[in-house]
Design an enzyme around this catalytic site. Structure first.
Site, PDB file in Angstrom:
ATOM      1  N   SER A 117       0.841  -1.198   0.000  1.00  0.00           N
ATOM      2  CA  SER A 117       0.000   0.000   0.000  1.00  0.00           C
ATOM      3  C   SER A 117       0.876   1.248   0.000  1.00  0.00           C
ATOM      4  CB  SER A 117      -0.941  -0.020   1.208  1.00  0.00           C
ATOM      5  OG  SER A 117      -0.232  -0.325   2.408  1.00  0.00           O
ATOM      6  N   PHE A 148      12.367  15.032  11.073  1.00  0.00           N
ATOM      7  CA  PHE A 148      11.117  14.295  11.178  1.00  0.00           C
ATOM      8  C   PHE A 148      11.272  13.084  12.103  1.00  0.00           C
ATOM      9  CE2 PHE A 148       7.513  12.013   8.851  1.00  0.00           C
ATOM     10  CZ  PHE A 148       6.537  12.861   9.362  1.00  0.00           C
TER      11      PHE A 148
END
Length: 282
Positions: free
Chosen positions: A9, A211
Site C-alpha cells: 500500500s 522528522f
C-alpha cells in the site's frame, strides 16, 4: 518472495494547493499501475485537513480506482462529527479506515474531544458501523514518543487490537530487529493481526533527521554518518538511501512481514525504486 497473502500500500497527504493536488493525483495514477491493495490518506492534527482528506480519499477511490483508506483521528472531533464522517465514507463505498488517536495541534496540552484514545475510536467505529470497515491501527516498534515506557506502549497496542482492529501499520523505522521484536512481543500477548511495516524512502537527509527526531524513529548512527558525509550530494544520498531501505525490506519480507506500506510523501519514484529492487509483483 511474493505470496498471495502479502499486501502492499501507499500513503499520501492532502495538499494545500491545486497544483499540489494535481501532482498527488499524477503520482497516484502512476502507483495505481502497480496494483497496490490500497492507498491511505492522512488527516492533519486536530482534524485540520478534514475536508481535504475527505475530498482526496473520494477522488483516489472513485477516479484513480484504488481502494482508499482515510485516516480518522479522534482528537478534537466530537462523536457526532465522527459519526457524520463515518456515514459519509460508508455511503461512498469506502471500506477501510486507519483509526488513530491523532496528533495534538500545537499548543494543545492534552487530548480534547469525547474520545481520548485510539482504542475508544476503534470501539466507536465498530459500534456505529459493525463490520463494514476494515480497521487499521498504528504500531510503534520503537515506542510512541509520548508513551511512558515500552511496556505501556505494548499494552496500548494490545488494547487497540482487541477493540476490533483487523490489522496494523507501523511507524517507519530503519532497524528490522525492532520490528521483529515488537511482533514477537504482541504475539506472546495473544494478538495475531497482521502488522505491516511502514517504509520511509530516504531522499532528503536534513528533513528526514528532523522528522525522525520528532516522531521517535531512530536513524541509526552508521546511516546518519554516511548521509552526513554526502553533504549536498542529492544523488548519492538517494542512491545510498535506496540501497539501505531495499536491503531492510528484503530482510523484513524474508522474516515473514505480511507486506509493506510506503510513506510516499506524494512522490512515486523513491517507493517504486525500492519496489523494483525487491522485484515485487505488479
Amino acid at each position: 518472495m511474493s505470496s498471495p497473502e502479502r499486501r502492499y500500500s501507499f500513503e499520501f497527504f492532502p495538499t494545500k494547493t491545486e497544483a499540489g493536488h494535481e501532482k498527488l493525483l499524477a503520482t497516484a495514477r502512476q502507483l495505481a499501475g502497480y496494483n497496490p491493495d490500497f492507498f491511505s490518506c492522512t488527516y492533519g492534527a486536530g482534524g485540520s485537513t478534514r475536508d481535504r482528506t475527505l475530498n482526496t480519499v473520494l477522488q483516489l477511490d472513485g477516479e484513480v480506482k484504488v481502494p482508499t483508506a482515510p485516516h480518522l483521528s479522534c482528537v478534537g472531533d466530537s462523536k457526532a462529527e465522527l459519526r457524520e464522517l463515518l456515514n459519509l465514507y460508508k455511503d461512498n463505498g469506502i471500506q477501510r479506515i486507519v483509526a488513530l488517536r491523532g496528533d495534538l495541534p500545537s499548543g494543545m496540552g492534552m487530548a480534547s474531544g469525547e474520545l481520548r484514545h485510539a482504542n475508544e475510536l476503534v470501539e466507536f467505529i465498530r459500534a456505529e458501523t459493525g463490520e463494514h470497515f476494515h480497521i487499521e491501527i498504528a504500531a510503534y516498534p520503537e515506542m510512541h514518543p509520548q508513551a511512558r515506557n515500552f511496556e505501556d506502549d505494548i499494552a496500548n497496542f494490545v488494547r487497540k487490537a482487541r477493540a476490533g482492529a483487523n490489522s496494523a501499520i507501523t511507524q517507519y523505522f530503519f532497524n528490522a530487529d525492532c520490528y521483529f521484536y515488537f511482533v514477537e512481543r504482541v504475539r506472546k500477548l495473544g494478538v495475531d493481526i497482521p502488522v505491516v511495516p511502514g517504509i520511509m524512502p530516504i531522499t532528503n537527509y536534513s528533513k528526514l533527521a528532523r522528522f525522525s527526531d520528532a516522531c521517535g524513529a531512530e536513524l541509526p548512527r552508521w546511516v546518519r554518518k554516511q548521509l552526513e558525509a554526502y553533504g549536498d550530494d542529492v544523488d548519492s544520498i538517494q542512491a545510498y538511501g535506496e540501497q539501505v531501505i531495499s536491503e531492510m525490506c528484503e530482510r523484513l519480507l524474508q522474516g515473514g512481514a505480511p507486506g509493506l506500506h510506503f510513506y510516499t510523501l506524494n512522490q512515486a519514484a523513491p517507493s517504486l525504486a525500492i519496489w523494483n529492487n525487491l522485484q515485487l509483483p505488479r
